[in-house]
Design an enzyme around this catalytic site. Sequence first.
Site, short mmCIF file in Angstrom:
data_model
loop_
_atom_site.label_atom_id
_atom_site.label_comp_id
_atom_site.label_asym_id
_atom_site.label_seq_id
_atom_site.Cartn_x
_atom_site.Cartn_y
_atom_site.Cartn_z
N SER A 254 0.86 -1.18 0.00
CA SER A 254 0.00 0.00 0.00
C SER A 254 0.90 1.23 0.00
O SER A 254 2.04 1.18 0.49
CB SER A 254 -0.89 0.02 1.25
OG SER A 254 -1.55 1.26 1.40
N TYR B 267 -2.05 -0.84 10.57
CA TYR B 267 -2.09 -1.14 9.14
C TYR B 267 -0.86 -0.57 8.45
O TYR B 267 -0.22 -1.25 7.64
CB TYR B 267 -3.37 -0.56 8.52
CG TYR B 267 -3.49 -0.77 7.04
CD1 TYR B 267 -3.94 -1.98 6.53
CD2 TYR B 267 -3.16 0.24 6.13
CE1 TYR B 267 -4.05 -2.19 5.15
CE2 TYR B 267 -3.27 0.05 4.77
CZ TYR B 267 -3.72 -1.17 4.27
OH TYR B 267 -3.83 -1.36 2.92
N LYS C 242 2.11 -2.68 6.35
CA LYS C 242 2.48 -2.48 4.96
C LYS C 242 3.93 -2.03 4.81
O LYS C 242 4.59 -2.35 3.81
CB LYS C 242 1.52 -1.47 4.31
CG LYS C 242 0.09 -2.00 4.22
CD LYS C 242 0.00 -3.35 3.49
CE LYS C 242 -1.43 -3.82 3.33
NZ LYS C 242 -1.52 -5.10 2.57
N THR D 20 -3.15 3.23 -3.85
CA THR D 20 -3.75 4.25 -3.02
C THR D 20 -5.09 3.71 -2.52
O THR D 20 -5.43 2.55 -2.78
CB THR D 20 -3.93 5.55 -3.83
OG1 THR D 20 -4.37 6.59 -2.97
CG2 THR D 20 -4.95 5.38 -4.96
#
Length: 276
Positions: free
Chosen positions: A141, A154, A158, A185
């Site tokens: 991400s 999160y 990533k 995105t």
Amino acid sequence: MTDFGMIAGKVVVITGGARGIGLASATALQALGAKIAIGDIDEATVKESGAARDFDVYGRLDVTDHQSFESFLDEVERQLGPIDVLINNAGIMPTGRVVDEPDQITRRILDINVYGVILGSKLAIGRMLPRGRGHVINIASLAGETHIPGLATYNASKHAVLGFTDTLREEYRGTGLRFSSVLPTLTKTELGSGVTAPKLMRPAEPEEIADAIAKLIVEPRSKVRVTAVAGIISQVVGLLPQSVGDAIGRALGAQSAFLDDVDSDARKAYENRVRE
């Protein structure tokens, strides 16, 4: 011009393939002639999605369980032959302030988003190395290159995926194996429901991510960012002094996009599902 004909006949496994980016990627690659296997923890939905699109293999897959993952890959190879591409796509994104995040949710994010990627990559490498070919594509991400309030764990997961994938790329250089990260995105899937993208960074369509993945299979690269504009902003901000980069993030609305600006009602179904 990209020669997508190279994808025809390739055996592609996609985790988290029942919906969203995983399903869009499976659909796009199937249309290009790939043999598709999708796995997902949501057994009912993965069977529904797989049957509706006539994928070659589909079924329950718990990416946090070694036996489940290995058995799924065994079944794929039994039916379709050696795996050419593994796309570690399964991931969850609960939102909120970290102080309010229950420990079990923290653990669940890390188990799925990090351990699941590491486990899948290890199992794929073990199968691909003796053949001297194979491609592992890990869905990271743009959050893995920055810091977004409301997504602390999160973000951490990533960042880990990016570091892990880059290390594999060097660790297995010269073996014939390829390793790539995809950095989307905010994307128009259930994972992004109820969230408004920061200014200048329109949400991506899942089909855009699928197209980027198809291009990666044909022309492997270490990283691809989607959308291009969001990727450029992320990279430029990362090069600026911290205070300037943070100020730009606040000006774009990143400070509140995943906190105060979230539409809780629109996001409720997703949050309930991933927190079970």
